[in-house]
Design an enzyme around this catalytic site. Structure first.
Site, PDB file in Angstrom:
ATOM      1  N   ASP A  75      -7.437 -21.813 -30.710  1.00 48.12           N
ATOM      2  CA  ASP A  75      -8.436 -20.708 -31.329  1.00 48.12           C
ATOM      3  C   ASP A  75      -8.095 -19.426 -31.206  1.00 48.12           C
ATOM      4  OD1 ASP A  75      -9.953 -23.191 -31.904  1.00 48.12           O
ATOM      5  OD2 ASP A  75     -11.694 -22.350 -31.024  1.00 48.12           O
ATOM      6  N   HIS A 221      -6.826 -21.091 -26.013  1.00 43.23           N
ATOM      7  CA  HIS A 221      -6.828 -19.936 -26.954  1.00 43.23           C
ATOM      8  C   HIS A 221      -5.527 -19.449 -26.897  1.00 43.23           C
ATOM      9  CE1 HIS A 221     -10.980 -20.339 -26.114  1.00 43.23           C
ATOM     10  NE2 HIS A 221     -11.447 -19.670 -27.336  1.00 43.23           N
TER      11      HIS A 221
HETATM   12 ZN   LIG Z   1     -12.592 -18.168 -30.896  1.00 41.83          ZN
END
Ligand SMILES: [Zn+2]
Length: 264
Positions: A75, A221
């Site tokens: 993400d 991430h």
């Molecule tokens: Zn996010």
């Protein structure tokens, strides 16, 4: 049954109730709205430990797929300062993953977004701005998702099929918009929480592996744009360890497109 009592939070589904990056998760109010039998609402912190229940009730939303496969998802990118580190690791191992892109990040690095797609990675939508959908009005939530989907599709030459809401929290208007755009929301089953202060590769790996199982969807991430500096570096450090462990367990690793998610 009232909406409130029927509400299942996205965060709770994902085991994400604790922490949520400490970004004012409280006080946003309940936004429960039934859609296709699914009610999604905000939950307070501390609602964890319901993994088996949520997977049984909402396996598709929880990213629970083929028991012989682990879905790898990233993400908050594309981020020129961090994403290439992940691309190199994946290329070395000849693996592909799913990248949930932020529209704001794509406007700054459209070439990198295109590179991700060209390398065979699956492209998903993480919204345009990284803000809680439940904290926005229906029109703002809809416009954000539409804008991001169009922008990401144009930059990558793909038609995204998957959506992951910022902070893992959906709203009723967002669900309606997703359905109209042919986007399926998918959360995750284990994460590294590399955004916690002082995260190290070992700590990220320990958190990832604590919920690692065949069929799980992993969240990391590939940007620090919503995390403390160094978070994505800790995540990248943990990734090879995770891939090694999947290998030891005989689990294949790949994008959500190959994860065998149950039908809607
Ligand atoms: Zn996010």
């Amino acid at each position: 049954m009232t909406r409130k009592s029927a509400g299942i939070s996205a965060a709770r589904l994902a085991g994400a109730g604790r922490g949520l990056k400490g970004r004012g998760f409280k006080g946003l109010g309940i936004t429960g709205l039934g859609l296709a039998g699914l009610a999604v609402a905000q939950a307070g912190p501390g609602l964890t430990g319901l993994g088996p229940v949520r997977r049984a009730l909402f396996p598709r939303l929880a990213g629970e797929g083929d028991p012989g496969h682990v879905a790898l998802t990233f993400d908050d990118g594309p981020d020129p300062a961090a994403t290439p580190r992940f691309l190199d690791i994946l290329a070395d191992r000849q693996l592909r993953a799913t990248f949930f892109l932020l529209g704001e990040m794509v406007t700054r690095a459209p070439g990198l977004a295109a590179e991700l797609s060209a390398a065979g990675h699956e492209i998903g939508v993480h919204g345009f701005a990284h803000r809680y959908l439940v904290a926005r009005g229906p029109r703002a939530a809809r416009d954000d998702i539409r804008r991001a989907t169009e922008l990401i599709g144009n930059a990558t030459g793909t038609r995204p099929r998957l959506f992951r809401p910022p902070y893992g929290v959906l709203s009723g208007p967002a669900l309606v918009t997703l359905r109209g755009l042919g986007l399926t929301p998918v959360l995750w089953g284990t994460w590294g929480q590399e955004w916690l202060p002082g995260a190290t590769p070992a700590a990220v790996y320990a958190r990832l592996v604590s919920r690692l199982h065949g069929g799980v969807t992993v969240l990391l991430h590939d940007s620090d744009c919503n995390s403390p500096p160094g978070a994505s570096r800790a995540a990248a450090g943990a990734l090879p360890m995770l891939l090694d462990e999947c290998g030891r367990r005989g689990l294949a690793v790949g994008p959500l497109a190959e994860h065998g998610l149950p039908a809607r």
